[in-house]
Write an enzyme that holds these catalytic residues in place. Structure first.
Site, mmCIF file in Angstrom:
data_model
loop_
_atom_site.group_PDB
_atom_site.id
_atom_site.type_symbol
_atom_site.label_atom_id
_atom_site.label_comp_id
_atom_site.label_asym_id
_atom_site.label_seq_id
_atom_site.Cartn_x
_atom_site.Cartn_y
_atom_site.Cartn_z
ATOM 1 N N LYS A 117 0.816 -1.211 0.000
ATOM 2 C CA LYS A 117 0.000 0.000 0.000
ATOM 3 C C LYS A 117 0.850 1.262 0.000
ATOM 4 O O LYS A 117 0.315 2.365 -0.028
ATOM 5 C CB LYS A 117 -0.954 -0.004 1.189
ATOM 6 C CG LYS A 117 -1.999 -1.107 1.096
ATOM 7 C CD LYS A 117 -3.117 -0.925 2.095
ATOM 8 C CE LYS A 117 -4.193 -1.984 1.883
ATOM 9 N NZ LYS A 117 -5.344 -1.811 2.785
ATOM 10 N N LYS A 194 -7.218 -12.831 -7.335
ATOM 11 C CA LYS A 194 -8.154 -13.570 -6.508
ATOM 12 C C LYS A 194 -9.401 -12.739 -6.238
ATOM 13 O O LYS A 194 -9.365 -11.503 -6.259
ATOM 14 C CB LYS A 194 -7.503 -13.996 -5.188
ATOM 15 C CG LYS A 194 -7.213 -12.883 -4.212
ATOM 16 C CD LYS A 194 -6.639 -13.453 -2.922
ATOM 17 C CE LYS A 194 -6.429 -12.345 -1.879
ATOM 18 N NZ LYS A 194 -5.916 -12.894 -0.603
ATOM 19 N N LYS A 197 -13.021 -9.150 -1.171
ATOM 20 C CA LYS A 197 -14.048 -8.301 -0.555
ATOM 21 C C LYS A 197 -13.773 -6.837 -0.829
ATOM 22 O O LYS A 197 -14.685 -6.041 -1.030
ATOM 23 C CB LYS A 197 -14.077 -8.517 0.962
ATOM 24 C CG LYS A 197 -14.759 -9.786 1.412
ATOM 25 C CD LYS A 197 -15.070 -9.753 2.889
ATOM 26 C CE LYS A 197 -13.831 -9.668 3.744
ATOM 27 N NZ LYS A 197 -14.152 -9.661 5.188
#
Length: 337
Positions: A117, A194, A197
């Site tokens: 990040k 993948k 969420k």
């Protein structure tokens, strides 16, 4: 089998997203449910970890209770495992501070999530230390993890060994739970990554998707050139759909390929959609009943937190004593000299 004679397993999941997605069920929750008869299981909703994303407070409270309802609907049984919310056990944060004092700055900065990040809050930076505390509080023998969590488990093991070397044997050094290699569920719109969420969108199948929405997502899934329904590296979209159909039906991929000999991608997508709708229909029904009774959910969480605190406090009492923290004197009754 009594809990004392079984290995202890711990795992948690954040209450983020619209609900849990198919990959969460395939890679984690279905295995959690299966472990309940062979291990002393502690499962928690990681609401403290969710604060990293600074969610709306009302939404976090609502989603936390909904996450518990989902876990119960997916097979977690409070009579066979301890189900609780992370923030209901204050010892998580307390042990995280003690472990943070043993964690090197460079060590924490090498954690993959923070590096990927490109920085962020102090909470994101220390996220793996809180995760280590989650595990070590409960003297877990094993932790079910995906490959992306292996680095965090190694940090947990290092911190436990470091504490024990400095203060004496106190913390159990956990291992990875040795289960069957899990299937990797990919995004329906981008089978190179993948299912997630956090990404969501049309490529993510939510456990609580209504049948029409779920079917639309599957029918819009990206496939590959050609027509033959076979799993291969050259056909990541078709391979992903076959994998999903396999976990939804319990049949292996080679047998499914035989079923689709002479058929096309449309037939495959229809079968996948039907299988997922059938798989999650009873889950949605149980979820609706559970979420309509918040009093029952709160009672489950109160009982789970009480059991969790009992175990967590035993660990923290030993940590405080070994680390040299002064125990508080018992309060005198009012009016006592």
């Amino acid at each position: 089998m009594p809990a004392a004679s079984r290995p202890r397993v711990l795992s948690g999941i954040r209450p983020t997203g619209s609900s849990f997605q198919l990959g969460n069920w395939v890679g984690a929750v279905r295995h959690w449910a299966a472990m309940q008869d062979e291990a002393d299981c502690f499962y928690f909703v990681a609401d403290l970890h969710a604060l990293i994303d600074t969610p709306d407070p009302a939404q976090l409270r609502r989603r936390t209770r909904e996450a518990v309802a989902e876990l119960l609907a997916l097979g977690l049984d409070p009579a066979r495992s301890t189900v609780f919310v992370q923030s209901h056990v204050r010892q998580h944060a307390e042990l995280a501070w003690a472990l943070g004092c043993l964690t090197g700055f460079g060590e924490a900065s090498r954690m993959t999530q923070f590096k990927e990040k490109g920085g962020g809050s102090v909470g994101l930076f220390t996220y793996p230390v809180l995760q280590a505390a989650d595990i070590l509080l409960y003297a877990a023998d094993a932790v079910p993890i995906g490959e992306d969590q292996r680095q965090h488990l190694e940090l947990t093991r290092d911190l436990a060994q470091r504490f024990n070397a400095r203060y004496g044997d106190t913390l159990v050094v956990p291992a990875a739970y040795q289960g069957r290699e899990g299937e990797r569920i990919k995004d329906l719109q981008d089978p190179a990554r993948k299912m997630s969420k956090s990404i969501g969108g049309a490529g993510t199948v939510w456990v609580l998707d209504d049948p029409k929405a779920l079917t639309k997502k599957v029918r819009s899934a990206v496939t590959d050139t050609g027509r033959e329904v076979v799993a291969s590296p050259d056909k990541p979209g078709v391979t992903n759909l076959l994998t999903i159909l396999s976990v939804a039906t319990g049949r292996d991929v080679p047998a499914l390929q035989d079923d689709f000999a002479g058929k096309g991608y449309g037939d495959l997508k229809a079968a996948v959609a039907d299988a997922l709708v059938a798989l999650f229909a009873p889950v949605r029904e149980r979820y609706d009943a559970l979420v309509a009774d918040p009093g029952h959910l709160d009672a489950v969480l109160a009982e789970g937190a009480e059991r969790a605190r009992e175990v967590a406090e035993r660990t923290m009492a030993a940590v405080r004593e070994r680390a040299g923290l002064l125990a508080p004197a018992p309060a005198h009754p009012t009016g006592a000299a």
